[in-house]
Structure formats: structure tokens, C-alpha cells
Write an enzyme that holds these catalytic residues in place. Sequence first.
Site, PDB file in Angstrom:
ATOM      1  N   CYS A   1       0.935  -1.300   0.178  1.00  0.00           N
ATOM      2  CA  CYS A   1      -0.298   0.014  -0.338  1.00  0.00           C
ATOM      3  C   CYS A   1       1.265   1.275   0.024  1.00  0.00           C
ATOM      4  CB  CYS A   1      -0.956  -0.175   1.289  1.00  0.00           C
ATOM      5  SG  CYS A   1      -2.818   1.468   0.907  1.00  0.00           S
TER       6      CYS A   1
ATOM      7  N   HIS B   1      -3.438  -5.496   1.556  1.00  0.00           N
ATOM      8  CA  HIS B   1      -3.414  -5.897   2.966  1.00  0.00           C
ATOM      9  C   HIS B   1      -3.969  -6.857   2.745  1.00  0.00           C
ATOM     10  CE1 HIS B   1      -2.292  -1.819   4.533  1.00  0.00           C
ATOM     11  NE2 HIS B   1      -3.169  -1.437   2.950  1.00  0.00           N
TER      12      HIS B   1
END
Length: 486
Positions: free
Chosen positions: A329, A427
Amino acid sequence: MSTLMVQGTTSDAGKSTLVTALCRWLTRQGVKVVPFKPQNMALNSAVTADGGEIGRAQAVQAQACYLEPHTDMNPVLLKPNSDTGAQVIIHGRAVTTMNAVAYHGYKEIAMQAVLESHRRLGESYPVIVVEGAGSPAEINLRANDIANMGFAEAVDCPVLLIADINRGGVFAHLVGTLELLSLSEQARVKGFIINRFRGDIALLQPGLDWLEARTGKPVVGVLPYVMDLHLEAEDGLDQRQTDKVEHVLNVVVPVLPRISNHTDFDPLRLHPQVNLQFIGPGKAIPPADLIILPGSKSVRSDLNYLRNNGWDTAIARHLRYGGKLMGICGGLQMLGEQVHDPLGLEGAAGSSAGFGLLAMSTVLEAEKQLRNVRGRLTLEDAEVSGYEIHAGVTTGPALEQAAVQLDDGRCDGAQSADGQVLGTYLHGLFESPAACSALLRWAGLANVQSVDYHALRERDIERLADLVEKHLDGPLLRELCGLEAN
């Protein structure tokens, strides 16, 4: 509909864990129960079935009820992006960023969202188990409170007060907290739970007797200290390690000031063949097989922090010697050439140079991407599932060599031509056994053992329910939930 609230004398007293335990204990008995947390402040979050964002603790509590996470389970989520400011997420959607003073004036609006979610849950579930936040006795935060007694008073629910005896001073915590509450709030406290007790309960009994006589309230039970319980931390970084085999893969994660979703690393922390090290400020990055740049709520400032600690130089040296580097991310965004924040979403508007390891750049946009996704890693075609929580839109030729092919037809992330650098927006990808094994092999680990993190979490939720069954006053708990005794 009945509501039971768990409040704690301190942060990390065991509120999240107890709510998880109560949810599974009640579910075992056939009770249709749902978790709820009015306001959460955390950088660990989960994507819900309705496309929103809530605290990860409530997602775990939903699992304890065999439910899909929903934004009504955590209607107000605060995600700090500076020492004084936070992104305000209402019903799963980011609405604004404000400092603490401004948010104090916003609480009346936030309370409306809280009560709306509580009402909706009550229409579908006969029992709601609520988790408070921090302590109800923070004098400076009691005005317009929506997280603890302010909520309990608004919905007229009973409260259990939990304290951590392992820290010491448990009786002062419980009595002091009670006495700092108003008379009506004190009356709401229906009992105490003492958490993380080690030793002979007979030696504690005189203190329990004194506490009940002093307050006129029962001790609902004493929960033992559990050495190897591993559920996602609500906010604090969990650095506990499990026992390792002789031959391990060394993985290093630099700890950034605005690190987010560090629960990504829990499967690695629990893996018997991985030695996971979190490296804090002022410390050198040690020799490693794999360095992972984590998610960040403030990518540009955390990039600057990395450089100020000299970690950029250490990462370059790591790559020269053949080590592997991964970004998740915000970490993916750092691997590129530029990170642009024209709207000032994560601080002052502007641009920052990334590490330039992947030919791509990122622009932060107001609309956040929130998705649960499935797909396959380009490494070994391994199945992977995870979730996206990001405001960045990343473009560039590096994306032509994607890290993940998603089932919805999109590609995610990138890999370098030499295979040393890999980045992804996903994630939770280490929770997928096949993907975790493929990534560990990519990083250099031979004969990888497959670990099912979801099975480990489920095992620990069951253990928590067993502790409630064994150590707490079940009939009283059922009464407080508006249920008949078994």
C-alpha cells in the site's frame, strides 16, 4: 433488544478481547449477537461487505459471531495522520480531516451516526455487545463523550468494567475509575472483571472480597493470563514472536510514525520459519532476506522519516547484496518515482520523490478505494485474497509487470525486471497460505511450511469463549444481556 457494554480502566485492559470472547460464547448458545464499538481510534482497519471501513478489532469480533463485518459495527473511526489531527470516517466513509479541538465540537454529529447504527443493529439482533474506548474516567474527554459512558447513558445499557492486573494496581484502577464517574454512571457498572491474572487465585481472594465490600458490586470473574493468544492488536504494534525452527527467513519492517494496518505482519510473526523484526527510530536495519515497507497514513512524511533515519541507504545496500524488497500500500507508493498530494490529504500539499525502484508515480485523490478482493499472485500463480484501503492512484510502465492478477479483471502492483522488488496495494495477503508460501519462497526460504492464519485465529476465538465459560459468572452475564438463565 438488549445492549451490554464493556469498558476498561485503561487502554489495552482487554476490552476488545473480552468482547470477542463474549460474542463467541453467546453465539455458541444460539444467541443472535452482534459486536459494536461507537468510536474507534486506530490505524488498523478492515473493509466491510458494504464497501466501508471499520476497525480491525470489530472485524475479528464479527468473525466471533460468524458475521460479515459491517460499517454499523463501528460507525465512527478516527485514523490519526498527525500528532494533532485525524481522518474522520463515518459509517465507513471518510468525511473530513480535523484536529482534536475541531472534533470535540463535531461529537454531537458523530453521536447521531453512532445512535443510528446502534438502532439499525438492534432491529436485526436481540443482543449487542459494545466495546468502549480507552477509559471512561478521562476527565478532559468526558464532555460530549460518545465512546464510553456518554453512549451508555444515551442507550441506557449496563456496563462491565475490566482491568489488567498484570500491570499492577488493579484495585486502585477499578475503585479510582468508579469514583471518577457520576452517580448515574456508577449505577450502570454492574460488575468487575479482572484480566491477565497469574498465580494462585486464593491469594487474590481477600482483595476481591474487599473490592466487593468497598463498592457493593460483584466481581464477575478473573480471567487468566494467556501466554500464546494471538489476535490482531487493535492499534498497538504486536512484536511478540513464536518459537522458531533452526533455519528461518529474516524479515525486517521499519516502523514508521504513521504505520497503518501492521496486522499485515501477524501471519509472519506467527510463522515458525520467519524471524520478524520491527526496527524503530535510530536503529540500523540489520542483515535480512526481506525488507517490507508497510502501509502508511502519511506517505510523504514517512518517506522523509525513512531518509532521516538513513534507512534509504540501508535499503540500497540490501538490494546491492541481493536482498528482496516489498512494499504494501503506502510502501508500494514509496517504491515509485514520485508521490503527489495536490489536495493536502495527508499533510501539506506537494510532491515527494520516492525511491525510484519502480517506474511509476502516485497521485493521492479524495476518493478512497475500499475493496475486498481475490486473485492470483504472478509468483507461482498462487491464490490470494486481501483488501484495498488507499487514496492513491498509481500509474506508470512498471505496472505492466503486475504483482497480482485480480478476479475482477484488474491488475495490482508491480515487480521489478530483476525480480528483487515487489509492491502491492493488497493488505492481508500473508493470511492466504498459498500466497504467503509463494512470497516466502521468493524471498529465499526453502521447504516452506504452510500456515493457515485463519485457522489459528478461529482456534484462539474458541479458546477465549472457553475462558468465559470457565472463569466468568455465566448466569449474571446472560441476565445482563436480557437472556434467561440456562
